[in-house]
Design an enzyme around this catalytic site. Structure first.
Site, mmCIF file in Angstrom:
data_model
loop_
_atom_site.group_PDB
_atom_site.id
_atom_site.type_symbol
_atom_site.label_atom_id
_atom_site.label_comp_id
_atom_site.label_asym_id
_atom_site.label_seq_id
_atom_site.Cartn_x
_atom_site.Cartn_y
_atom_site.Cartn_z
ATOM 1 N N LEU A 54 51.622 19.897 7.098
ATOM 2 C CA LEU A 54 51.648 18.447 6.925
ATOM 3 C C LEU A 54 51.462 17.767 8.272
ATOM 4 O O LEU A 54 51.896 18.286 9.313
ATOM 5 C CB LEU A 54 52.963 18.008 6.272
ATOM 6 C CG LEU A 54 53.283 18.639 4.916
ATOM 7 C CD1 LEU A 54 54.397 17.873 4.222
ATOM 8 C CD2 LEU A 54 52.066 18.715 4.011
ATOM 9 N N GLY A 57 53.075 23.600 5.595
ATOM 10 C CA GLY A 57 52.209 23.122 4.516
ATOM 11 C C GLY A 57 50.912 23.911 4.402
ATOM 12 O O GLY A 57 50.343 24.016 3.310
ATOM 13 N N ASN A 114 58.042 27.385 8.118
ATOM 14 C CA ASN A 114 58.871 27.291 9.316
ATOM 15 C C ASN A 114 59.602 25.954 9.429
ATOM 16 O O ASN A 114 60.012 25.549 10.521
ATOM 17 C CB ASN A 114 57.994 27.491 10.561
ATOM 18 C CG ASN A 114 56.908 26.425 10.680
ATOM 19 O OD1 ASN A 114 56.362 26.001 9.678
ATOM 20 N ND2 ASN A 114 56.610 25.990 11.889
ATOM 21 N N GLU A 115 59.772 25.248 8.312
ATOM 22 C CA GLU A 115 60.327 23.896 8.350
ATOM 23 C C GLU A 115 61.641 23.805 9.130
ATOM 24 O O GLU A 115 61.869 22.848 9.869
ATOM 25 C CB GLU A 115 60.558 23.363 6.916
ATOM 26 C CG GLU A 115 59.308 22.832 6.238
ATOM 27 C CD GLU A 115 58.374 23.914 5.694
ATOM 28 O OE1 GLU A 115 58.661 25.107 5.875
ATOM 29 O OE2 GLU A 115 57.354 23.549 5.084
#
Ligand SMILES: CCCCC/C=C\C/C=C\CC/C=C/CC(=O)SCCNC(=O)CCNC(=O)[C@H](O)C(C)(C)COP(=O)(O)OP(=O)(O)OC[C@H]1O[C@@H](n2cnc3c(N)ncnc32)[C@H](O)[C@@H]1OP(=O)(O)O
Length: 302
Positions: free
Chosen positions: A108, A153, A177-178
């Site tokens: 994202l 994303g 990996n957020e």
């Protein structure tokens, strides 16, 4: 022709799950851009489509330099190209890849999630949901030819595909990996991962924000094949041939059976999911975390 849960069985296009989704209708300009794809390439500024009507497939290349971050524009163009191919009975499969060297997609677009207003966050998140729903329930065979780094994303997009081929390069890591950014993967990102690699491996991968290099990605099942970089495209093509040897109606109904419940979870709570995102991303602490992360990305160069 029998109708099964809104799907017309007996014709090639079996289901259009998004047709009844709120907000799924495209604007007039976008609708005018639809139509038969034909043999010539088409696409848009950020999404190149190279059709091969004789083979019934198209190669779709994300081209939003430098890193194919999923901006609102890229998401919109992606959905339009996908819909064109879905609506053209010539096409049975798409190979999804990147035109940006070394990066499949950086996920994202952090600029869409930083310093904007709630209305913007809501519009952006709706577009992210829309792309995921369309990819996840696509009638077409989707093969990801992952020719670059594939975090967050970007990884999600590849996980919506039916098969993933990853180039064997230690820089081409893949994963959700957020948590490394101080943010949380939403439940439907998590569900997509769990459906691919199982619960325990997902739990560890998500909490630690693991970006798997190719050999490990293969070992945990995040990708299906790792090949030398110059063989990614040809491998994707031969995998596609195998998937296309299955009768469409049987494969599509099976795919739908495997995936519909997961997609329905989001469909049933799209609005509240948007509100959760807007509330979460608007927090000062989250904005600070994202700014710090962006700062680190920029510093890396200097
Ligand atoms: C309990 C309540 C729960 C509620 C939950 C509700 C909702 C959930 C809330 C939030 C979830 C939001 C989900 C987000 C998922 C995401 O996808 S976030 C994005 C994560 N992406 C990354 O971490 C990747 C970051 N990028 C990289 O690691 C590298 O760029 C790369 C992809 C490996 C490529 O490296 P390379 O060296 O080739 O390039 P550079 O690093 O030099 O980058 C070039 C240029 O691009 C900028 N950039 C990189 N990534 C992004 C990005 N994702 N968005 C925007 N811009 C990006 C980078 O800053 C450089 O810019 P420049 O310095 O100006 O040139």
């Amino acid at each position: 022709m029998a109708l099964v849960a809104g799907m017309r069985v007996g014709s090639r296009v079996l289901f259009r799950p998004w047709a009844w989704l709120p907000g799924a209708a495209l604007g007039r300009k976008e609708s005018a851009a639809r139509g038969r794809v034909g043999a010539r390439g088409f696409g848009s500024q950020r999404v190149l489509v190279e059709p091969d009507p004789a083979a019934g497939i198209a190669v779709m290349k994300l081209k939003s330099p430098p890193v194919n971050s999923l901006s609102l524009e890229l998401l919109t163009e992606f959905v339009i190209s996908l819909e064109k191919l879905e609506n053209d009975k010539t096409f049975r499969g798409i190979i999804l890849t990147s035109d940006c060297p070394g990066v499949f997609s950086a996920g994202l677009d952090l600029m869409e999630m930083c310093g904007k207003n709630p209305a913007h966050y809501a519009e952006y998140w709706k577009a992210v949901q829309e792309l995921w729903l369309r990819l996840y329930l696509s009638n077409l065979v989707l093969i990801a030819a992952i020719n670059g780094a594939c975090p967050a994303g970007g990884c999600l997009i590849s996980l919506t595909c039916d098969y993933r081929v990853l180039a064997d390069n230690p820089k081409y890591v893949i994963g959700l990996n957020e948590t490394l950014l101080g943010i949380v993967a939403p439940f439907w990102f998590k569900d997509t991962l769990v459906n691919t690699i199982g619960h325990r491996t997902s739990e560890r991968a998500l909490q630690l924000g693991i970006l798997f290099p190719p050999a490990e990605a293969l070992q945990v099942g995040m990708v299906d094949k790792v090949v030398p970089e110059d063989q990614v495209q040809s491998t994707a093509l031969s995998v596609m041939a195998q998937w296309l040897s299955i009768p469409d109606h049987a494969r599509q109904l099976t795919k739908n059976m495997m995936r519909k419940a997961t997609a329905d979870r989001l469909v049933k709570q799209r609005d509240s999911d948007i509100q959760n995102f807007v509330g979460f991303i608007s927090r000062d602490s989250i904005q600070k975390s994202l700014q710090v992360y962006l700062g680190k990305l920029r510093q890396k160069k200097g």
